[in-house]
Design an enzyme around this catalytic site. Structure first.
Site, PDB file in Angstrom:
ATOM      1  N   CYS A  10      -7.717  57.477 -17.580  1.00  0.00           N
ATOM      2  CA  CYS A  10      -7.764  56.350 -18.457  1.00  0.00           C
ATOM      3  C   CYS A  10      -6.843  56.362 -19.618  1.00  0.00           C
ATOM      4  CB  CYS A  10      -8.965  56.036 -18.523  1.00  0.00           C
ATOM      5  SG  CYS A  10      -9.576  54.532 -19.578  1.00  0.00           S
ATOM      6  N   ARG A  22      -5.320  49.079 -12.121  1.00  0.00           N
ATOM      7  CA  ARG A  22      -5.524  49.981 -10.784  1.00  0.00           C
ATOM      8  C   ARG A  22      -6.943  49.820 -10.526  1.00  0.00           C
ATOM      9  NH1 ARG A  22      -2.445  54.986 -13.203  1.00  0.00           N
ATOM     10  NH2 ARG A  22      -3.838  54.349 -14.738  1.00  0.00           N
ATOM     11  N   HIS A  74     -12.790  55.439 -15.106  1.00  0.00           N
ATOM     12  CA  HIS A  74     -11.839  56.043 -14.208  1.00  0.00           C
ATOM     13  C   HIS A  74     -11.266  57.153 -14.714  1.00  0.00           C
ATOM     14  CE1 HIS A  74      -8.027  54.234 -15.829  1.00  0.00           C
ATOM     15  NE2 HIS A  74      -8.913  53.551 -16.203  1.00  0.00           N
ATOM     16  N   CYS A 107     -12.796  48.852 -16.695  1.00  0.00           N
ATOM     17  CA  CYS A 107     -11.618  49.226 -17.610  1.00  0.00           C
ATOM     18  C   CYS A 107     -10.397  48.034 -17.155  1.00  0.00           C
ATOM     19  CB  CYS A 107     -10.926  50.644 -17.322  1.00  0.00           C
ATOM     20  SG  CYS A 107      -9.455  50.870 -18.354  1.00  0.00           S
ATOM     21  N   ASP A 154      -7.636  48.349 -16.666  1.00  0.00           N
ATOM     22  CA  ASP A 154      -6.419  49.015 -15.961  1.00  0.00           C
ATOM     23  C   ASP A 154      -6.275  48.407 -14.534  1.00  0.00           C
ATOM     24  OD1 ASP A 154      -5.165  50.965 -14.361  1.00  0.00           O
ATOM     25  OD2 ASP A 154      -5.378  52.411 -15.717  1.00  0.00           O
TER      26      ASP A 154
HETATM   27 CO    CO Z   1      -8.740  52.667 -18.320  1.00  0.00          CO
END
Ligand code: CO
Length: 216
Positions: free
Chosen positions: A102, A47, A99, A43, A45
């Site tokens: 998400c 993090r 994750h 992803c 993302d």
């Molecule tokens: Co995500």
């Protein structure tokens, strides 16, 4: 956490210094080329950075990231990355890592508008439809979202197994293995969803490109 452009550039200088202190050949070795054993589909993302969370160094992982770690068969960007990883770099493993928490999954679960992103989210909503009875039966919304994350990873593993040039590699040997993982933001830990595959045997016949003698 860096918040300004100058902090990022300063961070780069600090990182170079630290890396050279630990290993004076760090960059000269990387300059010679890459031969990563892994392709990471994760992803976008901020993090969930592949290298940091697996405690591996630059050169270890070839990476493609998008919202909710999707494998969409008309995504020429992703397919080019997968093709290069499989055919040229000859990676042994492809990891789809989702994750919990998400944003893409949560957005797809909702009935809200997200502008242009709605078109991308349709592909994630398709996964919900495929598993509607299981997901609808989970009353707790957080739990339902967690299961949706897991099922989405498994579907993307499955989508990879439908890619013709991956099946071509499987006709020649055992690699690449495709794995489904999920990362927990709150603990930093990765769980293996135990859905690893290196064959198209599980697929409906219509998706298989195996040599004719195998397909009855
Ligand atoms: Co995500």
């Amino acid at each position: 956490m860096a918040e300004t452009i100058s902090e990022l550039l300063k961070g780069n200088k600090d990182w170079v210094e630290k890396s050279l202190e630990a290993n004076p050949d760090f960059f000269s070795k990387l300059e010679k080329g890459q031969s990563p054993k892994f392709l990471w589909i994760g992803c976008s993302d901020s993090r969930v950075p592949s290298t940091e969370i697996t405690n591996s160094s630059p050169g270890s992982i070839f990476v493609q990231r998008n919202i909710a770690n999707m494998v969409i068969h008309t995504d020429s960007n992703l397919l080019s990355v997968v093709h290069y990883a499989v055919k040229v770099l000859k990676v042994n493993h492809i990891i789809v890592c989702g994750h919990y928490g998400c944003g893409g999954i949560l957005a797809a679960m909702s009935n809200e508008h997200f502008g242009f992103l709605d078109n991308w989210l349709v592909h994630i909503k398709d996964v919900y439809r495929l598993h509607k009875s299981e997901l609808d039966a989970i009353e707790d919304e957080t739990e339902r979202a967690r299961r949706y994350v897991e099922l989405n990873v498994k579907e993307q593993v499955n989508n990879l197994s439908m890619v013709s040039f991956i099946q071509e590699e499987w006709d020649k040997g055992e690699y690449p293995y495709i794995h489904g993982w999920v990362y927990t933001l709150g603990t930093g830990l990765i769980d293996d969803l135990n859905c690893s595959i290196n064959s198209s045997a599980h697929l409906d016949q219509v998706y298989r490109y195996s040599p004719k003698e195998i397909i009855k």
